[in-house]
Design an enzyme around this catalytic site. Structure first.
Site, PDB file in Angstrom:
ATOM      1  N   GLU A   1       0.850  -1.194   0.000  1.00  0.00           N
ATOM      2  CA  GLU A   1       0.000   0.000   0.000  1.00  0.00           C
ATOM      3  C   GLU A   1       0.881   1.237   0.000  1.00  0.00           C
ATOM      4  O   GLU A   1       1.391   1.660   1.036  1.00  0.00           O
ATOM      5  CB  GLU A   1      -0.914  -0.007   1.220  1.00  0.00           C
ATOM      6  CG  GLU A   1      -1.905   1.146   1.257  1.00  0.00           C
ATOM      7  CD  GLU A   1      -2.928   1.056   0.140  1.00  0.00           C
ATOM      8  OE1 GLU A   1      -2.866   1.930  -0.747  1.00  0.00           O
ATOM      9  OE2 GLU A   1      -3.756   0.137   0.140  1.00  0.00           O
TER      10      GLU A   1
ATOM     11  N   GLU B   1      -0.141   7.110   1.318  1.00  0.00           N
ATOM     12  CA  GLU B   1       0.075   7.281   2.757  1.00  0.00           C
ATOM     13  C   GLU B   1      -1.120   7.884   3.475  1.00  0.00           C
ATOM     14  O   GLU B   1      -1.927   8.594   2.887  1.00  0.00           O
ATOM     15  CB  GLU B   1       1.288   8.193   2.991  1.00  0.00           C
ATOM     16  CG  GLU B   1       2.609   7.601   2.572  1.00  0.00           C
ATOM     17  CD  GLU B   1       3.165   8.219   1.320  1.00  0.00           C
ATOM     18  OE1 GLU B   1       4.362   8.021   1.058  1.00  0.00           O
ATOM     19  OE2 GLU B   1       2.404   8.894   0.593  1.00  0.00           O
TER      20      GLU B   1
ATOM     21  N   SER C   1       7.728   5.430   5.699  1.00  0.00           N
ATOM     22  CA  SER C   1       7.589   6.857   5.395  1.00  0.00           C
ATOM     23  C   SER C   1       8.291   7.784   6.380  1.00  0.00           C
ATOM     24  O   SER C   1       9.436   7.525   6.737  1.00  0.00           O
ATOM     25  CB  SER C   1       6.119   7.226   5.157  1.00  0.00           C
ATOM     26  OG  SER C   1       5.613   6.486   4.057  1.00  0.00           O
TER      27      SER C   1
ATOM     28  N   CYS D   1       2.822   4.800   5.354  1.00  0.00           N
ATOM     29  CA  CYS D   1       2.230   4.009   4.282  1.00  0.00           C
ATOM     30  C   CYS D   1       1.964   2.590   4.772  1.00  0.00           C
ATOM     31  O   CYS D   1       2.006   2.303   5.967  1.00  0.00           O
ATOM     32  CB  CYS D   1       3.155   4.010   3.066  1.00  0.00           C
ATOM     33  SG  CYS D   1       4.822   3.396   3.422  1.00  0.00           S
TER      34      CYS D   1
ATOM     35  N   SER E   1      12.926   5.802   0.102  1.00  0.00           N
ATOM     36  CA  SER E   1      12.395   6.966   0.815  1.00  0.00           C
ATOM     37  C   SER E   1      13.477   8.024   0.935  1.00  0.00           C
ATOM     38  O   SER E   1      14.658   7.707   1.121  1.00  0.00           O
ATOM     39  CB  SER E   1      11.919   6.583   2.223  1.00  0.00           C
ATOM     40  OG  SER E   1      10.790   5.744   2.180  1.00  0.00           O
TER      41      SER E   1
ATOM     42  N   HIS F   1       8.426   9.013  -1.410  1.00  0.00           N
ATOM     43  CA  HIS F   1       8.391   7.584  -1.096  1.00  0.00           C
ATOM     44  C   HIS F   1       7.960   6.834  -2.348  1.00  0.00           C
ATOM     45  O   HIS F   1       7.011   7.240  -3.026  1.00  0.00           O
ATOM     46  CB  HIS F   1       7.451   7.317   0.071  1.00  0.00           C
ATOM     47  CG  HIS F   1       7.804   8.119   1.284  1.00  0.00           C
ATOM     48  ND1 HIS F   1       8.838   7.777   2.126  1.00  0.00           N
ATOM     49  CD2 HIS F   1       7.307   9.286   1.756  1.00  0.00           C
ATOM     50  CE1 HIS F   1       8.941   8.686   3.082  1.00  0.00           C
ATOM     51  NE2 HIS F   1       8.028   9.621   2.871  1.00  0.00           N
TER      52      HIS F   1
END
EC number: 4.1.1.50
Length: 382
Positions: free
Chosen positions: A33, A36, A90, A104, A254, A267
């Site tokens: 996923e 964020e 993140s 995230c 990141s 990210h």
């Protein structure tokens, strides 16, 4: 950083979690996923507030905050104004009077609220502003409570901030944002000059994403500098910024960067079936086109969403209120078509704007990207 699911979900259940059916594939083993969740908390400093505010607290406090949402601090940088932390999922930024927490994956960001409120109490600050937002999840069926449904997120936020208000920007069944705001700003105040530019990008160029795979974890070094040069990230974050970045294993990247009171963060999730990148900054400008074009030049996405928050006294806020272009309008991006635009004014002069774009060549094609927006004709302001 990857999660997997083979759970079958019916369409109504998925819509109850307000995601898109487009991304659901029970045969797909691993999907991360990328989009964020974002929480910003601002305190009002009084005569009793610690002179350094939230920055007076040591890192153990922020480790506790981050741990409460199932993440960890990996690296840290700071300057006179900002403490910057790159997390396993993140970023965290701590300033004298505010916290910005961006996470995230399946992190449970709202579970950090009690720890954050304790931190504000510890420095004797007063709660002034809270905002929680996230773009629609690409894989909503993988989220953990209280993020398994909009109703649960809303109930959790109302429990902590009873007078806060919820908003949805964009079509509920495709690219949209959920935003919750608590506002206790005493107006008129001395200055409202904050700004925020956020971009979410999908369907990244494979010639770029190949650089963000690795057989080992790499922290800020000559190796990550080489990655930035190869992908042209160094055109977005140049030598005037203090940065720290991480290349994850087997993939993902990141970066945080700070310069005086400004920050940038990016990210990247590079897997083909769910490629995604996010960008955010509070950098001051009257027009964002130069910055956005540099970011788009790095990722070359098939589609992207931009959301801008404008305080009336910020350079971009003044330009907007004078009727000038601020660099998010379609004339700046001829290779993309505008699909949808939403604008909302929360308080006098305080504006939020969200725009969805799709690459021109893809408009007539069926969009099979994860969490995809419906292709279609250009949209106008709501």
């Amino acid at each position: 950083m990857n999660v997997c699911s083979n759970t079958t979900k019916d369409p109504l259940t998925l819509m109850a979690m307000w995601g898109s059916m487009k991304g659901y594939n029970p045969e797909q083993g691993f999907s991360f996923e990328g989009p964020e969740k974002r929480l910003e908390v601002i305190l009002r400093c009084t005569l009793e507030t610690h002179v350094d505010g939230l920055r007076s607290l040591d890192d153990s406090v922020w480790s506790g905050v981050v741990g409460s949402l199932n993440a960890q601090i990996v690296s840290r940088e700071s300057n006179e104004y900002i403490n910057s932390y790159v997390l396993t999922e993140s970023s965290l930024f701590v300033m004298k009077n505010r916290i910005i927490l961006i996470t995230c994956g399946t992190t449970t960001l709202l579970n950090s609220i009690p720890n954050i409120l304790e931190a504000i109490s510890a420095v004797r600050g007063e709660l002034e502003w809270v905002s929680f937002m996230h773009k629609n999840y690409s894989f909503p069926w993988m989220q953990k409570g209280p993020h398994t449904s909009l109703a649960d997120e809303f109930a959790t936020l109302k429990q902590h901030f009873p007078t806060g208000k919820p908003y949805i920007f964009g079509p509920v069944d495709s690219d949209h944002y959920f935003l919750f705001c608590y506002d206790d700003i005493i107006r008129p105040c001395s200055s409202e000059d904050d700004t925020q530019l956020s971009m979410t990008m999908y369907g990244l160029d494979k010639e770029q994403t190949k650089h963000w795979f690795s057989d080992r974890f790499i922290s800020t070094s000559a190796e990550t500098a080489a990655i930035r040069a190869a992908t042209h990230l160094d055109r977005v974050v140049d030598g005037t910024w203090t940065l720290h970045d991480l290349q994850f294993e087997p993939c993902g990247y990141s970066i945080n960067a700070i310069r005086d009171e400004e920050y940038q963060t990016m990210h990247i999730t590079p897997e083909d079936h769910c490629s995604f990148a996010s960008y955010e900054t509070n950098s001051r400008a009257a027009n964002y086109s130069d910055r956005m074009k540099k970011v788009l030049g790095v990722f070359r996405p098939q589609r992207f969403t931009v959301i801008v928050f404008l305080d009336p006294e910020s350079p971009v806020g003044k330009a907007y209120n004078e009727g000038k272009g601020i660099g998010v309008e379609p004339e700046y991006y001829p290779e993309y078509n505008l699909l949808h635009r939403t604008t909302n004014e929360f308080a006098p002069g305080y504006v939020a704007m969200k725009i969805n774009y799709v690459r021109t060549a893809a408009v007539e094609e069926t969009d099979t990207a994860v969490g995809g927006a419906e292709p279609g004709a250009e949209g106008g302001p709501d």
